[in-house]
Design an enzyme around this catalytic site. Structure first.
Site, mmCIF file in Angstrom:
data_model
loop_
_atom_site.group_PDB
_atom_site.id
_atom_site.type_symbol
_atom_site.label_atom_id
_atom_site.label_comp_id
_atom_site.label_asym_id
_atom_site.label_seq_id
_atom_site.Cartn_x
_atom_site.Cartn_y
_atom_site.Cartn_z
ATOM 1 N N SER A 124 24.149 -37.644 -90.254
ATOM 2 C CA SER A 124 25.696 -37.600 -90.801
ATOM 3 C C SER A 124 26.364 -37.973 -89.371
ATOM 4 O O SER A 124 25.852 -37.290 -88.406
ATOM 5 C CB SER A 124 25.802 -36.354 -91.199
ATOM 6 N N TYR A 148 26.103 -26.806 -91.894
ATOM 7 C CA TYR A 148 25.575 -28.366 -92.222
ATOM 8 C C TYR A 148 25.248 -29.324 -91.106
ATOM 9 O O TYR A 148 24.049 -29.704 -90.982
ATOM 10 C CB TYR A 148 26.636 -28.995 -93.234
ATOM 11 N N LYS A 152 21.794 -30.548 -89.642
ATOM 12 C CA LYS A 152 21.458 -32.128 -89.285
ATOM 13 C C LYS A 152 20.932 -32.390 -87.709
ATOM 14 O O LYS A 152 19.979 -32.943 -87.459
ATOM 15 C CB LYS A 152 22.640 -33.059 -89.515
ATOM 16 N N ASP A 294 38.902 -30.222 -90.316
ATOM 17 C CA ASP A 294 39.417 -31.736 -90.208
ATOM 18 C C ASP A 294 39.715 -32.263 -89.158
ATOM 19 O O ASP A 294 40.254 -31.480 -88.405
ATOM 20 C CB ASP A 294 40.133 -32.061 -91.369
HETATM 21 P P1 NAD Z 1 23.455 -35.739 -103.280
HETATM 22 O O1 NAD Z 1 23.625 -34.212 -103.344
HETATM 23 O O2 NAD Z 1 23.999 -36.609 -104.071
HETATM 24 O O3 NAD Z 1 22.064 -35.986 -103.355
HETATM 25 C C1 NAD Z 1 20.776 -35.166 -102.601
HETATM 26 C C2 NAD Z 1 19.891 -34.949 -103.698
HETATM 27 O O4 NAD Z 1 18.739 -34.249 -102.907
HETATM 28 C C3 NAD Z 1 20.180 -34.141 -104.962
HETATM 29 O O5 NAD Z 1 19.837 -35.038 -105.770
HETATM 30 C C4 NAD Z 1 19.464 -32.921 -105.071
HETATM 31 O O6 NAD Z 1 19.192 -32.429 -106.168
HETATM 32 C C5 NAD Z 1 18.367 -33.260 -103.881
HETATM 33 N N1 NAD Z 1 17.828 -32.037 -103.102
HETATM 34 C C6 NAD Z 1 18.243 -31.090 -102.574
HETATM 35 N N2 NAD Z 1 17.501 -30.178 -102.254
HETATM 36 C C7 NAD Z 1 16.274 -30.683 -102.597
HETATM 37 C C8 NAD Z 1 14.936 -30.023 -102.332
HETATM 38 N N3 NAD Z 1 14.732 -29.018 -101.701
HETATM 39 N N4 NAD Z 1 13.878 -30.664 -102.960
HETATM 40 C C9 NAD Z 1 14.121 -31.758 -103.614
HETATM 41 N N5 NAD Z 1 15.295 -32.231 -103.658
HETATM 42 C C10 NAD Z 1 16.659 -31.728 -103.302
HETATM 43 O O7 NAD Z 1 24.060 -36.266 -101.672
HETATM 44 P P2 NAD Z 1 24.027 -37.718 -101.170
HETATM 45 O O8 NAD Z 1 25.532 -37.856 -100.969
HETATM 46 O O9 NAD Z 1 23.274 -38.611 -101.909
HETATM 47 O O10 NAD Z 1 23.320 -37.336 -99.561
HETATM 48 C C11 NAD Z 1 22.037 -37.654 -99.574
HETATM 49 C C12 NAD Z 1 22.113 -37.354 -97.973
HETATM 50 O O11 NAD Z 1 22.870 -37.981 -97.317
HETATM 51 C C13 NAD Z 1 21.963 -35.899 -97.634
HETATM 52 O O12 NAD Z 1 20.920 -35.582 -96.714
HETATM 53 C C14 NAD Z 1 23.517 -35.733 -97.041
HETATM 54 O O13 NAD Z 1 23.448 -34.620 -96.195
HETATM 55 C C15 NAD Z 1 23.370 -37.057 -96.329
HETATM 56 N N6 NAD Z 1 24.691 -37.574 -95.906
HETATM 57 C C16 NAD Z 1 25.688 -37.670 -97.084
HETATM 58 C C17 NAD Z 1 26.974 -37.931 -96.877
HETATM 59 C C18 NAD Z 1 27.868 -38.274 -98.012
HETATM 60 O O14 NAD Z 1 29.177 -38.410 -97.633
HETATM 61 N N7 NAD Z 1 27.521 -38.313 -99.388
HETATM 62 C C19 NAD Z 1 27.532 -38.181 -95.342
HETATM 63 C C20 NAD Z 1 26.550 -38.046 -94.505
HETATM 64 C C21 NAD Z 1 25.202 -37.769 -94.635
HETATM 65 C C1 UD1 Z 2 33.335 -34.400 -95.230
HETATM 66 C C2 UD1 Z 2 32.422 -33.598 -94.280
HETATM 67 C C3 UD1 Z 2 31.373 -34.317 -93.822
HETATM 68 C C4 UD1 Z 2 30.643 -34.952 -94.880
HETATM 69 C C5 UD1 Z 2 31.462 -35.761 -95.992
HETATM 70 C C6 UD1 Z 2 30.653 -36.164 -97.072
HETATM 71 C C7 UD1 Z 2 34.078 -32.107 -93.316
HETATM 72 C C8 UD1 Z 2 34.823 -31.537 -92.225
HETATM 73 N N1 UD1 Z 2 33.338 -33.035 -93.309
HETATM 74 O O1 UD1 Z 2 33.968 -35.412 -94.644
HETATM 75 O O2 UD1 Z 2 30.697 -33.636 -92.866
HETATM 76 O O3 UD1 Z 2 29.498 -35.675 -94.389
HETATM 77 O O4 UD1 Z 2 32.648 -35.109 -96.222
HETATM 78 O O5 UD1 Z 2 30.232 -34.924 -97.839
HETATM 79 O O6 UD1 Z 2 34.094 -31.152 -94.498
HETATM 80 N N2 UD1 Z 2 41.357 -35.454 -98.084
HETATM 81 C C9 UD1 Z 2 42.581 -35.252 -98.885
HETATM 82 N N3 UD1 Z 2 42.581 -34.481 -99.897
HETATM 83 C C10 UD1 Z 2 41.511 -34.468 -100.501
HETATM 84 C C11 UD1 Z 2 40.134 -34.540 -99.913
HETATM 85 C C12 UD1 Z 2 40.292 -35.092 -98.775
HETATM 86 O O7 UD1 Z 2 43.787 -35.473 -97.984
HETATM 87 O O8 UD1 Z 2 41.478 -33.699 -101.660
HETATM 88 C C13 UD1 Z 2 41.236 -36.123 -96.765
HETATM 89 C C14 UD1 Z 2 40.704 -35.486 -95.525
HETATM 90 O O9 UD1 Z 2 41.624 -34.594 -95.062
HETATM 91 C C15 UD1 Z 2 40.290 -36.527 -94.638
HETATM 92 C C16 UD1 Z 2 39.996 -37.463 -95.741
HETATM 93 O O10 UD1 Z 2 40.654 -37.150 -96.843
HETATM 94 O O11 UD1 Z 2 41.137 -36.937 -93.823
HETATM 95 C C17 UD1 Z 2 38.419 -37.832 -96.109
HETATM 96 O O12 UD1 Z 2 37.946 -36.386 -96.622
HETATM 97 P P1 UD1 Z 2 36.773 -36.159 -97.308
HETATM 98 O O13 UD1 Z 2 36.499 -37.372 -98.228
HETATM 99 O O14 UD1 Z 2 36.414 -34.865 -97.749
HETATM 100 O O15 UD1 Z 2 35.379 -36.654 -96.128
HETATM 101 P P2 UD1 Z 2 35.479 -35.944 -94.591
HETATM 102 O O16 UD1 Z 2 36.475 -34.739 -94.493
HETATM 103 O O17 UD1 Z 2 35.612 -36.795 -93.680
#
Ligand code: NAD
Ligand code: UD1
Length: 331
Positions: A124, A148, A152, A294
């Site tokens: 991430s 978190y 990572k 943030d």
């Molecule tokens: P998500 O929660 O939708 O998917 C993660 C999945 O992992 C879930 O289905 C959950 O049930 C499964 N899981 C968790 N722990 C487990 C375990 N111990 N054994 C088996 N399954 C398990 O999340 P996502 O948004 O799809 O994210 C996927 C990956 O990407 C994560 O590692 C997350 O940290 C990373 N990531 C996500 C974002 C984002 O904004 N969505 C951003 C940066 C990184």
């Molecule tokens: C957050 C996490 C990041 C994670 C990502 C996806 C933090 C500090 N960062 O990113 O590590 O990978 O989520 O899970 O938590 N915002 C509003 N109103 C809302 C929600 C968000 O104004 O109700 C704004 C936030 O202030 C930000 C932008 O929208 O400026 C994006 O927010 P968000 O979608 O939560 O993602 P990040 O904070 O960038």
């Protein structure tokens, strides 16, 4: 290739599973469904027209994971599984570490025992901490500012040690920025349990009339309109990034870290405007205090992804909002 996808029922895992199946790979889905629903497996089968094996299992069950790797003759693993909420990780640091670190160690041991040494890991942009310069490239210093992020970083460091210990390992850590949007079918998308924390799922619920208004966290950032700027990337571009990462990894060895983002920043107000345009709905909002933790701006330099993976994102903000809205209407 035969690929095991951990966390395959989740948001990014499900979209990537579709992309990989459509590219001709044989996928085995694994998930313990702690943050997802089994119905996404049916949706993936509906989209792809293929039966996809699904193993409901906690990744920490090393013995079972090892048998899956062997039984399905897996060649490579894409490791999405993990808990992903920053705020939750601050509240439950031990549970986060117990899940995210232990499940990765369990997977790596199972892979090592089965002699499978090709891995794509979901990292991430949070590992960059407070940006010292923008856009963020992969040489930007890393720092953990919450549990978190620490999980990572710890995993990335373990992977570096692993490759150093045995050059047969081939590992890519993909650092995602802000994945948003949904598959064009509207069958899979981001639908978190409870009230969403993230901007896109929250706006979708406001547009649908399920939540009254959006709180815009901070209107006094040093940005062009005072609201936070982020690098939103369409989840299908991200899915294609995984395909590109697999192609690259097959031809190379060692360890690589690559940013996956759109490569430009967009403000909260710009997202609201675009969402209103595609949904024909008024998004009610109120500018409130900044959200703790943030940053003002965060966006990626994606040159390395282009250079090494031959990948560039294709979909714009309009497509991100339109697909999120289409998915919301199918819920
Ligand atoms: P998500 O929660 O939708 O998917 C993660 C999945 O992992 C879930 O289905 C959950 O049930 C499964 N899981 C968790 N722990 C487990 C375990 N111990 N054994 C088996 N399954 C398990 O999340 P996502 O948004 O799809 O994210 C996927 C990956 O990407 C994560 O590692 C997350 O940290 C990373 N990531 C996500 C974002 C984002 O904004 N969505 C951003 C940066 C990184
Ligand atoms: C957050 C996490 C990041 C994670 C990502 C996806 C933090 C500090 N960062 O990113 O590590 O990978 O989520 O899970 O938590 N915002 C509003 N109103 C809302 C929600 C968000 O104004 O109700 C704004 C936030 O202030 C930000 C932008 O929208 O400026 C994006 O927010 P968000 O979608 O939560 O993602 P990040 O904070 O960038």
């Amino acid at each position: 290739m035969n690929i095991l996808i951990t966390g395959a029922a989740g948001y990014i895992g499900s979209h990537s599973t579709v992309e990989l199946i459509q590219a001709g790979h044989h996928i085995v889905m694994l998930d313990n469904l702690i943050n997802s629903h089994k119905v996404s497996v049916n949706c993936i089968e509906k989209i792809t027209g293929k039966n996809v094996p699904f193993i409901e299992c906690d990744l920490r069950n090393t013995v079972l994971v090892e048998s899956v790797l062997r039984d399905y003759m897996i060649d490579a693993v894409i490791h999405f599984a993990g808990l992903k909420s920053v705020s939750e990780s601050i509240k439950y640091p031990i549970e986060y570490t117990a899940n995210n670190i232990q499940s990765t160690i369990s997977l790596l041991i199972a892979m090592k025992n089965s002699n499978i040494k090709t891995l794509v890991f979901s990292s991430s942009a949070t590992v960059y901490g407070e940006p010292k310069y923008l856009p963020l490239d992969e040489l930007h210093p890393v720092s953990a500012v919450n549990p978190y992020g620490r999980n990572k970083l710890h995993i990335e460091e373990m992977l570096i040690d692993l490759v150093a210990s045995d050059p047969l390992w081939k590992i890519i850590s993909l650092r995602y920025f802000n994945p948003v949007g949904a598959h064009e079918s509207g069958l899979i998308g981001e639908n978190p349990i409870g009230i969403p924390n993230n901007l896109f799922p929250f706006i979708s619920k406001v547009a649908a009339g399920e939540l009254p208004y959006l709180k815009v966290y901070g209107g006094d950032y040093p940005t062009y309109d005072g609201t936070g700027i982020r690098d939103y990337i369409h989840v299908m571009d991200l899915a294609e990034g995984h395909l590109a990462a697999l192609r690259y990894i097959n031809k190379s060895a060692g360890y690589l870290t690559v940013n996956l983002g759109a490569g430009f920043g967009v403000s909260v107000l710009e997202v609201i405007k675009m969402y209103e345009l595609v949904s024909h709905k008024k998004i009610n909002y109120e500018v409130v205090e900044r959200r703790p933790g943030d940053v003002a701006m965060c966006y990626a330099n994606v040159d390395k992804a282009k250079l090494f993976l031959n990948w560039t994102p294709k979909r714009n903000l309009n497509a991100m909002c339109a697909s999120a809205w289409y998915f919301q209407n199918k819920l």
